[in-house]
Scaffold this motif. Sequence first.
Motif, PDB file in Angstrom:
ATOM      1  N   ARG A 131       0.853  -1.193   0.000  1.00  0.00           N
ATOM      2  CA  ARG A 131       0.000   0.000   0.000  1.00  0.00           C
ATOM      3  C   ARG A 131       0.881   1.233   0.000  1.00  0.00           C
ATOM      4  O   ARG A 131       1.660   1.444   0.921  1.00  0.00           O
ATOM      5  N   ALA A 137      -3.005   0.464  -4.017  1.00  0.00           N
ATOM      6  CA  ALA A 137      -2.635  -0.791  -3.375  1.00  0.00           C
ATOM      7  C   ALA A 137      -2.327  -1.800  -4.464  1.00  0.00           C
ATOM      8  O   ALA A 137      -2.756  -1.653  -5.603  1.00  0.00           O
ATOM      9  N   TRP A 225       2.878  -4.252   6.291  1.00  0.00           N
ATOM     10  CA  TRP A 225       1.856  -3.579   7.102  1.00  0.00           C
ATOM     11  C   TRP A 225       2.080  -2.066   7.175  1.00  0.00           C
ATOM     12  O   TRP A 225       1.349  -1.355   7.833  1.00  0.00           O
ATOM     13  N   VAL A 263       0.036   1.378   8.064  1.00  0.00           N
ATOM     14  CA  VAL A 263      -1.182   1.631   7.284  1.00  0.00           C
ATOM     15  C   VAL A 263      -2.345   1.762   8.266  1.00  0.00           C
ATOM     16  O   VAL A 263      -2.590   0.861   9.073  1.00  0.00           O
ATOM     17  N   THR A 291      -9.502   0.860   3.193  1.00  0.00           N
ATOM     18  CA  THR A 291      -8.167   0.556   3.697  1.00  0.00           C
ATOM     19  C   THR A 291      -8.310  -0.284   4.970  1.00  0.00           C
ATOM     20  O   THR A 291      -9.163  -0.003   5.798  1.00  0.00           O
ATOM     21  N   ASN A 295      -2.856  -2.705   6.998  1.00  0.00           N
ATOM     22  CA  ASN A 295      -2.938  -3.277   5.658  1.00  0.00           C
ATOM     23  C   ASN A 295      -3.467  -4.714   5.678  1.00  0.00           C
ATOM     24  O   ASN A 295      -3.179  -5.504   4.780  1.00  0.00           O
TER      25      ASN A 295
END
Length: 314
Positions: A131, A137, A225, A263, A291, A295
């Motif tokens: 991401r 993404a 992540w 994220v 989102t 992530n």
Amino acid sequence: MLIKERTSILSSEITSEAIFLNRRKLIKAAAGISVAALLPASARAQVKKYAQVPVGPYSGALQPTDYEDVANYTNYYEFSTDKKSSTVLAKNLQTSPWSIAVEGEAEKIGVFNLEDILKNNPLEERIYRFRCVEAWAMVVPWIGFPLGTMLKQFKPTSKAKFVEFTTLYDPKVMIGQKTNVLAWPYVEGLRIDEAMNPLAFLATGMYDETLPNQNGAPLRLVVPWKYGFKSIKAIVKIRFTETMPATAWSKMGPSEYGFYANVNPEVAHPRWSQSRERILGASIFTPKRKTEMFNGYGDQVASLYKGMNLAKQY
Ligand SMILES: Nc1nc2c(c(=O)[nH]1)N[C@H]1C(S)=C(S)[C@@H](COP(=O)(O)O)O[C@H]1N2
Ligand SMILES: [Mo]
């Protein structure tokens, strides 16, 4: 990443990405050839290999993004802030031989050939979500090895609280380094427990092939992540430190790009929301998706941040 001066073109840039990637597909469709047919024969022969890597712990249910989208739309400011130019210019980088300096709070420091590091770290394939901070993404089948397994081979001391990574500095080839869009060389870092988390990964390849230069060859970090900017490319130095490293993006914009960069749909970037994302290469008519916190990797990493206020330590 977007730099401050480009604030006003954020939305147009995202639209142009969708148009760029979809136009390429349309041209191919019009020519009557599939995207797979345009891959080198070696990649086509092996397409099944990464297709058989189980989804699940690493990628969720999402399908891998088209190789061509991942390889043709890259962020690599050492070459250019333009995502198509960086892709082309990065081909000039000489990625072999390659050595990595290991410094700081560890027993085994020195300069190591990448080949020797690879001998001690068997390669595996992992499909990870990825991401970027801007809102796109993708899902990428990487080839590489766990970062923590490698770091332990250098025997970090008890003073090693962080790990700092540095990209090559070579402005003759990396012509973007002649500009000051970032403080060069590019530096990133992780807390030592983040670095030791089994999800943190070093990639040498993707889609069953050697990593393309523009995606960070010969060795790039993948921290699935966190926002994409943590995943530093063309690593030449790893340093174990007692104090938090000053990273390239946080030096450039401390209020926009924090050290943790997890994220987080709830913490907006000062100039845009982080709550939705679009899959790279998807049609401009495909609705954005929500989102996910970390992530989608919360089960594996949320415990690293217990007790922290992630709105403050972003
Ligand atoms: N050395 C270096 N590493 C970098 C960058 C960069 O400009 N230079 N860009 C970062 C950003 S902002 C993102 S989103 C990812 C993009 O990775 P990709 O081009 O392979 O998709 O690389 C990260 N690693
Ligand atoms: Mo990014």
